[in-house]
Design an enzyme around this catalytic site. Structure first.
Site, PDB file in Angstrom:
ATOM      1  N   ASN A  22       0.727   9.377  -7.984  1.00 20.56           N
ATOM      2  CA  ASN A  22       0.659   7.912  -7.898  1.00 20.56           C
ATOM      3  C   ASN A  22      -0.444   7.335  -8.785  1.00 20.56           C
ATOM      4  OD1 ASN A  22       2.209   5.903  -6.653  1.00 20.56           O
ATOM      5  ND2 ASN A  22       1.822   6.743  -4.623  1.00 20.56           N
ATOM      6  N   LEU A  25      12.683  11.622 -11.791  1.00 22.07           N
ATOM      7  CA  LEU A  25      13.227  11.247 -13.099  1.00 22.07           C
ATOM      8  C   LEU A  25      13.762   9.821 -13.119  1.00 22.07           C
ATOM      9  CD1 LEU A  25      15.211  14.552 -13.810  1.00 22.07           C
ATOM     10  CD2 LEU A  25      12.837  14.015 -14.428  1.00 22.07           C
ATOM     11  N   GLY A  26      13.347   9.001 -12.145  1.00 22.19           N
ATOM     12  CA  GLY A  26      13.826   7.628 -12.085  1.00 22.19           C
ATOM     13  C   GLY A  26      15.310   7.571 -11.787  1.00 22.19           C
ATOM     14  N   TYR A  85      -6.897  -7.356  -6.130  1.00 23.88           N
ATOM     15  CA  TYR A  85      -8.192  -7.827  -5.634  1.00 23.88           C
ATOM     16  C   TYR A  85      -8.598  -6.895  -4.500  1.00 23.88           C
ATOM     17  CZ  TYR A  85      -6.815 -11.921  -8.290  1.00 23.88           C
ATOM     18  OH  TYR A  85      -6.407 -12.745  -9.319  1.00 23.88           O
ATOM     19  N   ASP A 123       7.537   5.686  -3.531  1.00 18.62           N
ATOM     20  CA  ASP A 123       7.177   5.907  -2.128  1.00 18.62           C
ATOM     21  C   ASP A 123       8.433   6.144  -1.299  1.00 18.62           C
ATOM     22  OD1 ASP A 123       4.527   5.358  -2.879  1.00 18.62           O
ATOM     23  OD2 ASP A 123       4.798   3.221  -2.508  1.00 18.62           O
ATOM     24  N   GLY A 173       7.576   0.466  -5.111  1.00 18.52           N
ATOM     25  CA  GLY A 173       7.891   1.114  -3.842  1.00 18.52           C
ATOM     26  C   GLY A 173       8.995   2.152  -3.944  1.00 18.52           C
ATOM     27  N   GLY A 194       0.863  -1.184   0.000  1.00 11.65           N
ATOM     28  CA  GLY A 194       0.000   0.000   0.000  1.00 11.65           C
ATOM     29  C   GLY A 194       0.895   1.227   0.000  1.00 11.65           C
ATOM     30  N   GLU A 215      17.647   8.789 -13.300  1.00 10.50           N
ATOM     31  CA  GLU A 215      18.336  10.045 -13.628  1.00 10.50           C
ATOM     32  C   GLU A 215      18.328  11.051 -12.475  1.00 10.50           C
ATOM     33  OE1 GLU A 215      20.011  10.306 -16.513  1.00 10.50           O
ATOM     34  OE2 GLU A 215      19.355   8.212 -16.732  1.00 10.50           O
TER      35      GLU A 215
END
Length: 316
Positions: free
Chosen positions: A167, A230-231, A106, A263, A260, A35, A233
């Protein structure tokens, strides 16, 4: 006393142990806590910041597992309640050696999706300094959207710093147009926005970090800062004043699980701000925690303690 607060849907993830095999063919699974908003609360706790997690679970084995796990993580559970009328959400996650895993959710009509505004009336915000908000919880149902809006209003009335991570979860929305319109409207109510570069392109129509930042800075007088993830980067940040900067990400030898990481970025940023760090220092920590997150299986297993974070910095 708790200085951090968030609201969201806790999930149980059954993660496949069979690498690079489809979920249909997988036979062995391990159970983890999941979560997005709960991930952030766990990460904040590991770095020494007490927090409150608001949600609702079913009166079932998954719900009991979540409550006990949250308590073990030393997060306040006063507002994490049980409801026998609904079940706890869960999902299955593929194990992959490269790229993003397939996930099957689910969670329809889960207990968290039925958390009502009236259940927030007794929440004490007097010691809270930062609130983490995500676009996932309001996407669950009409009820959760209203509850989210009520909670956001309470935070703003209490002059609490609100940080919003879009998100995006397209599968939870009726259509993309509604998702874009609602998420951008919710973003207007927070001081700091944390879009990912790919999310930013969907939400603003631009793949340029500065244009994404400008969109959110201009659409609301409340929004003061935008940090575009930017991941690998790194990140681009821009303030209302016009000041901006880009920080490079930390090199990672092997990516094990990307779930994650965003987050974890929020954990780094928000924990640093709570400690009085500058925005630049906060973004650096955000990139560090995100890098640590992708090197472990499970949604929050890679989030560091203070000692582990310091050790990571020294290695780099």
């Amino acid at each position: 006393m708790s200085e951090f607060i968030t609201i969201g849907e806790p999930l149980v993830v059954l993660a496949s142990e069979n690498q690079d095999i489809s979920l249909e063919a997988a036979e062995r699974f391990s159970k983890f806590l999941a979560g997005a908003e709960l991930n952030v609360a766990i990460g904040m706790s590991r770095l020494g910041h007490k927090g409150i997690y608001i949600s609702k679970v079913g009166d079932d084995s998954f719900g009991n597992f979540i409550i006990e796990s949250v308590k073990k993580a030393e997060i306040e559970t006063t507002y994490l309640t049980k409801d026998k009328n609904y079940s706890t959400g869960f999902y299955l996650k593929q194990k992959v050696s490269d790229g993003d895993p397939t996930v099957d959710y689910y969670r329809k009509n889960s207990a968290a999706a039925n958390l009502s505004s009236s259940e927030l009336e007794t929440i004490d915000l007097s010691e809270i300094k930062i609130a983490h908000l995500s676009g996932i919880f309001p996407a669950l149902s009409k009820t959760s959207l209203k509850t989210f809006q009520t909670f956001n209003q309470k935070l703003n009335e209490a002059n609490i710093l609100t940080i919003f991570d879009p998100n995006l979860r397209p599968v939870l929305w009726d259509n993309q147009e509604k998702m874009i319109r609602t998420i951008n409207d919710l973003a207007k109510r927070s001081q700091i926005i944390l879009p990912g570069i790919n999310e930013g392109e969907i939400l603003t129509g631009s793949s340029e970090p500065e244009k994404i930042a400008d969109f959110y800075l201009k659409q609301s007088p409340l929004t003061k800062t935008v940090v575009v993830k930017l991941g690998a980067e790194g990140a681009f940040a821009k303030l209302k004043s016009g000041e901006s900067f880009t920080l490079s990400g930390f090199k990672v030898t092997k990516v094990i699980d990307t779930v994650g990481a965003g987050d974890g970025f929020a954990v780094g940023l928000e924990s640093a701000l709570l400690e009085g760090k500058t925005l630049k220092e906060a973004v650096k920590r955000a990139c560090a925690v995100g890098a640590l997150a992708v090197q472990s299986s499970g949604d929050s297993e890679g989030y560091p303690t203070k000692e582990e974070l310091e050790a990571f910095y020294k290695e780099k």
